[in-house]
Design an enzyme around this catalytic site. Sequence first.
Site, PDB file in Angstrom:
ATOM      1  N   LYS A  38       0.827  -1.227   0.000  1.00 46.97           N
ATOM      2  CA  LYS A  38       0.000   0.000   0.000  1.00 46.97           C
ATOM      3  C   LYS A  38       0.853   1.265   0.000  1.00 46.97           C
ATOM      4  O   LYS A  38       0.426   2.314   0.437  1.00 46.97           O
ATOM      5  CB  LYS A  38      -0.966   0.021   1.189  1.00 46.97           C
ATOM      6  N   GLY A  39       2.064   1.145  -0.541  1.00 48.48           N
ATOM      7  CA  GLY A  39       2.927   2.320  -0.636  1.00 48.48           C
ATOM      8  C   GLY A  39       2.920   2.953  -2.021  1.00 48.48           C
ATOM      9  O   GLY A  39       3.280   4.107  -2.177  1.00 48.48           O
TER      10      GLY A  39
END
Length: 370
Positions: free
Chosen positions: A127-128
């Site tokens: 989720k970066g």
Amino acid sequence: MGCSGCRFRVNFGKALSKVSVFFTMVLIFTYFFYCLTGFCDSAPRAAYRQETSDLDYDILDDLRPPRRLFPDAPFQRNRTGSEDAPAEPSENTLDSEKETVQSNGIPVSNTFGTKRFPQAIIIGVKKGGTRALLEFLRIHPDVRAFGAEPHFFDRFYDKGLEWYRNLMPRTLDGQITMEKTPSYFVTKEAPSRICTMNCQTKLIVVVRDPVTRAVSDYTQTLSKNPGLPSFQSLALKNSSTGLIDTTWSAVRIGLYAKHLENWLQYFPLSQFLFVSGERLVSDPAGEMGRVQDFLGLKRVVSDKHFYFNQTKGFPCLKKPEGSSRPRCLGKSKGRPHPQIPSEVLQRLRDFYRPFNHRFYQMSGQDFGWD
């Protein structure tokens, strides 16, 4: 009279026999002529069937869609587009990854190049923005990347390095082989395993404000499991004390400094590039310039490739030549986040602050999350 009639019948029979032999010979020579000139298709079809049955496993691996390469991977994760699961081909698959097929049915890309171990890996974080980075990189003609997340160094290491190499796309001299699996960054065994393959491997880590990242992680899990407890009940050990629960993976992933310490035991800092997930959204061309420099690539991916999608809230790739529409990441990206109490978010910010500062010192970059 009778004898002359007999002689006529005998001569006629001989003539008829000669004509039959003549036409038979003509048919035989015609048949062989057509075979020799390629119009006889019975023998070539049989030869082709035999030829395809003898194709090596490397080519067969390329012909199969990525989904078939992971028969023992959790199926439910594949359907959600999770960043830490093997990804299925989607509408976002780049045209460059689709095989060009010759008239004989053999993909062109399978007839050239060599399968190599990756020279660079996007190792994190979940989720970066790792999927966006990979898709942006695949615009570059000198980058060939495996589209799915192979999870070799955390889940499938027992399959062996040759199995892993055979997953990779074929590359020509001067091209870079890449893959991305965000869970590598938080996997204790991954650094030593990658170093066993090649200690010169370049490592890319896409990082994002750990508080925002945790909320995004929770949002993704919530979309699969609507009955999930509230964010605050998972993030806090006790609501009255406000202690943060570091056993929850959404919180633990954001301890970037701790994970990096593990990697620095095997790789020097010079082999890492830390990409800002925030700047990948606000200035994709600028961040991609840094990535291309790090990989030793000519700066091909630039401003001309991006436009900002107001609806999704992140940059998309402009319509490529020969395509009818622009390319944006899938529906699983850019989900609206649930409302989290401000005091819970503040507790998380206070908790992460010393870890963030330590990470700034270790990486040599201030990401401005405080």
